[in-house]
Scaffold this active site. Sequence first.
Site, PDB file in Angstrom:
ATOM      1  N   GLU A 163       3.671  -6.042   7.414  1.00  0.00           N
ATOM      2  CA  GLU A 163       3.084  -4.920   8.222  1.00  0.00           C
ATOM      3  C   GLU A 163       3.439  -4.769   9.617  1.00  0.00           C
ATOM      4  O   GLU A 163       3.662  -3.776   9.905  1.00  0.00           O
ATOM      5  CB  GLU A 163       1.349  -5.269   8.155  1.00  0.00           C
ATOM      6  CG  GLU A 163       0.747  -4.830   6.868  1.00  0.00           C
ATOM      7  CD  GLU A 163       0.673  -5.789   5.705  1.00  0.00           C
ATOM      8  OE1 GLU A 163       0.107  -5.877   4.817  1.00  0.00           O
ATOM      9  OE2 GLU A 163       1.441  -6.892   6.155  1.00  0.00           O
TER      10      GLU A 163
ATOM     11  N   ALA B 145       0.850  -1.024  -0.069  1.00  0.00           N
ATOM     12  CA  ALA B 145      -0.020  -0.092  -0.075  1.00  0.00           C
ATOM     13  C   ALA B 145       0.859   1.305   0.034  1.00  0.00           C
ATOM     14  O   ALA B 145       1.989   1.136   0.077  1.00  0.00           O
ATOM     15  CB  ALA B 145      -0.895   0.113   1.224  1.00  0.00           C
TER      16      ALA B 145
ATOM     17  N   GLU C  90      -2.417  -9.254  -0.572  1.00  0.00           N
ATOM     18  CA  GLU C  90      -3.830  -9.594  -0.078  1.00  0.00           C
ATOM     19  C   GLU C  90      -4.673  -9.487  -1.370  1.00  0.00           C
ATOM     20  O   GLU C  90      -5.681 -10.148  -1.373  1.00  0.00           O
ATOM     21  CB  GLU C  90      -4.117  -8.564   0.919  1.00  0.00           C
ATOM     22  CG  GLU C  90      -3.515  -8.392   2.161  1.00  0.00           C
ATOM     23  CD  GLU C  90      -3.652  -7.246   3.215  1.00  0.00           C
ATOM     24  OE1 GLU C  90      -4.191  -7.403   4.454  1.00  0.00           O
ATOM     25  OE2 GLU C  90      -3.294  -6.117   2.789  1.00  0.00           O
TER      26      GLU C  90
ATOM     27  N   GLY D 218      -0.649  -5.339   0.815  1.00  0.00           N
ATOM     28  CA  GLY D 218      -1.527  -5.033   0.136  1.00  0.00           C
ATOM     29  C   GLY D 218      -1.604  -5.597  -1.047  1.00  0.00           C
ATOM     30  O   GLY D 218      -2.772  -6.175  -1.871  1.00  0.00           O
TER      31      GLY D 218
END
Length: 260
Positions: free
Chosen positions: A135, A66, A115, A112
């Site tokens: 993360e 992200a 994900e 992300g």
Amino acid sequence: MNYENILTAFNNGITTITINRPNKLNALNKATIKELHDAFKSADANKQTKVIIVSGSGEKAFVAGADISEFADFDSKKGKKLAKKGQEILFNFVENLSTPTIAAVNGFALGGGLELAMACHFRVASNNAKMGLPEVSLGVIPGYGGTQRLPQLIGKGRAMEMIMTAGMIDANQALNYGLVNHVTTPEELLPLCKKIASKITRNSSVAISAAIKAINANFEDSVNGFKVEVKQFGNCFDTQDFKEGTTAFLEKRKANFPGQ
């Protein structure tokens, strides 16, 4: 539709969505997430699209994570809103699409990015792919479904290790874990995905949509997947595709599914 951060192409029943932010290693910012939602929604609504393939531009990254600069100063309330909205408009949305979605994982798929790949119905990786959920090294946890989908795909123990260490695994380890279905060269990644997609396009899109609903039901809280399977199985009998498929079988010919 014109997009700033992604590219789309359609050919032979396959829509390809390419995240196109190479200077940012295709990192997901708010604008890209919104564009991806719109592109997936448009492809899913197009009855000519039988399969969606999503990939990243270049060979360095599928999606390297992200865009941290967008939320580095968030508080708890904003963080919860960020995760909830992202899950709703992209990650959960992709997982529950009626159109089969393949992630073509090239290069880094981190945070992300992984994900997003895990939200797709299955994954194919190039042999230069690196995957991970880093993360906790930033003082946060995966917020776009990573703590839920990774254990579903590779098991609790392995998911715990990957998340706690914030480490990366390579494509072969991902294959061994069951995180990806196939590994190939970067040059053959999209051709292999399209080859698999072409096999899918020969089958009933209505039945495939029903299968996706039944399979996903097994991973929903308080939902009996077997009951959903029975319902979806029964629904298939009222479709034009079922009539065509069974008739073609009895007549010993290839089915020409109308998608209805």
